[in-house]
Design an enzyme around this catalytic site. Structure first.
Site, PDB file in Angstrom:
ATOM      1  N   ASP A   1       6.777 -26.205   7.928  1.00 21.42           N
ATOM      2  CA  ASP A   1       7.139 -27.417   8.672  1.00 21.42           C
ATOM      3  C   ASP A   1       7.736 -27.053  10.034  1.00 21.42           C
ATOM      4  OD1 ASP A   1       6.430 -29.851   7.580  1.00 21.42           O
ATOM      5  OD2 ASP A   1       8.151 -29.951   6.219  1.00 21.42           O
ATOM      6  N   GLN A  48      10.154 -32.150   1.282  1.00 18.77           N
ATOM      7  CA  GLN A  48       9.874 -33.467   1.853  1.00 18.77           C
ATOM      8  C   GLN A  48      11.176 -34.200   2.185  1.00 18.77           C
ATOM      9  OE1 GLN A  48       6.704 -34.729   2.545  1.00 18.77           O
ATOM     10  NE2 GLN A  48       7.809 -36.382   3.555  1.00 18.77           N
ATOM     11  N   LYS A  66      -0.679 -34.634   1.364  1.00 16.01           N
ATOM     12  CA  LYS A  66      -0.656 -33.200   1.719  1.00 16.01           C
ATOM     13  C   LYS A  66      -1.322 -32.367   0.617  1.00 16.01           C
ATOM     14  CE  LYS A  66       3.449 -33.973   4.519  1.00 16.01           C
ATOM     15  NZ  LYS A  66       4.912 -33.953   4.622  1.00 16.01           N
TER      16      LYS A  66
END
Ligand code: NDP
Length: 291
Positions: A122, A99, A55
């Site tokens: 997200d 994460q 990412k």
């Protein structure tokens, strides 16, 4: 035998990243600011580190700023929430992710709900989940959004098709079902969600025009579970032993790829399918968050 289409997520992701790079350059030329994505990673899980690394690298490719906040495995939940709040308050950060998975002593939901929805690129916050279920604009969870983008860019017809999704997680299976069933293009599918309590799974998957596997079990979907001509989307990322590799292992999906290509009309490979699309959609959300 009909020709099989490889749904190349890697190439599509690179194309999207080129588009994003152009958008960033245009914005900078017009006096705008550079989008900034931050990522929090807790502990040393090698897979999580690899995902976050991809990412961050992707941010560099498209011209975003990025920051990585690395925290120890034994961090307390309240300390982690404090880090989240600092990013919520940091005006230089447009969007950030935490994460997953988090260590067992931390409640994922408590942490995810602490993220300000405007910065939740997200799309896991209940506000976004609720807006998605109502068909309102929201940050879409990156994996299902990436699958929708792939279907669209490859011109896969979804309207009126029966989509069967194996897996009902809040980050993949459930939002996937909402996106495929909504009255939009792509969309308008008739959707069936399957899970570990589903009885006679093969009889259901064999009805699928579009079959999405998001289970986390290597080679779970075998050719006898696939209707001839179906479109197969393999979300699974599983590490399996492979003595021919230097590392002694390799990544594979939830679908028995070699068998499935004999039956399917289109399929995503693993790696190089859904994974890169997920990253592209995260960047897209970040660009939107920074607008
Ligand atoms: P979860 O573990 O949260 O969900 C797995 C789902 O599979 C559950 O709904 C579970 O059912 C269902 N399941 C498990 N066993 C069976 C079975 N025997 N028959 C039918 N259904 C079953 O996983 P995620 O959704 O987070 O991830 C799924 C996979 O996708 C993983 O391999 C993950 O690594 C990968 N992934 C890939 C991403 C990418 O970018 N490519 C992004 C996110 C995930 P039940 O609810 O009943 O337990």
């Amino acid at each position: 035998m009909q020709l099989m289409t490889l749904l190349d997520g890697k190439a599509t992701s690179i194309a999207i990243q080129e588009e994003l790079k152009i958008a960033v350059t245009e914005r900078m030329n017009n006096g705008g600011s550079r989008p900034h994505l931050a990522a929090i990673i807790v502990g040393d899980n090698p897979a999580s580190r690899a995902y976050v690394g991809h990412k961050i690298k992707a941010c560099e490719r498209v011209g975003f700023d990025s920051s990585l906040i690395e925290l120890p495995d034994n961090i307390r939940e309240d300390e982690l929430i404090h880090e989240v709040q600092m990013l919520n308050d940091d005006k230089s950060v447009d969007g950030f992710i935490v994460q997953l998975p988090l260590p067992k002593h931390i409640d994922d939901q408590v942490v995810l709900q602490a993220i300000h929805p405007d910065k939740d690129v997200d799309g896991f916050h209940p506000i976004h989940a609720g807006r998605l279920s109502l068909g309102l604009p929201s940050f879409l969870p990156a994996t299902p959004a990436g699958i929708m983008e792939l279907l669209e860019r490859y011109g896969i017809e979804t309207s009126g098709k029966h989509a069967v999704i194996i897996g009902r997680s809040s980050i993949v299976g459930t939002p996937m079902a909402l996106l495929l069933s909504r009255n939009a293009q792509p969309g308008n599918c008739t959707v069936t969600i399957c899970h570990s309590r589903t009885q006679d799974l093969p009889s259901i998957t064999r009805q699928a025009d579009i079959l999405i596997a998001a289970i986390g079990k290597p080679h779970f979907v075998t050719s006898d579970m696939i209707k001839p001509g179906a479109v197969i989307i393999d979300v699974g990322i599983n590490r399996i032993p492979d003595a021919t590799k230097k590392s002694g292992s390799r990544l594979t999906g939830d679908v028995d790829y070699q068998a499935a290509v004999q039956v399917a009309s289109a399929i995503t490979p693993v790696p190089g399918g859904v994974g890169p699309m997920t990253i592209a959609m995260l960047l897209k959300n970040t660009l939107e968050a920074s607008a």
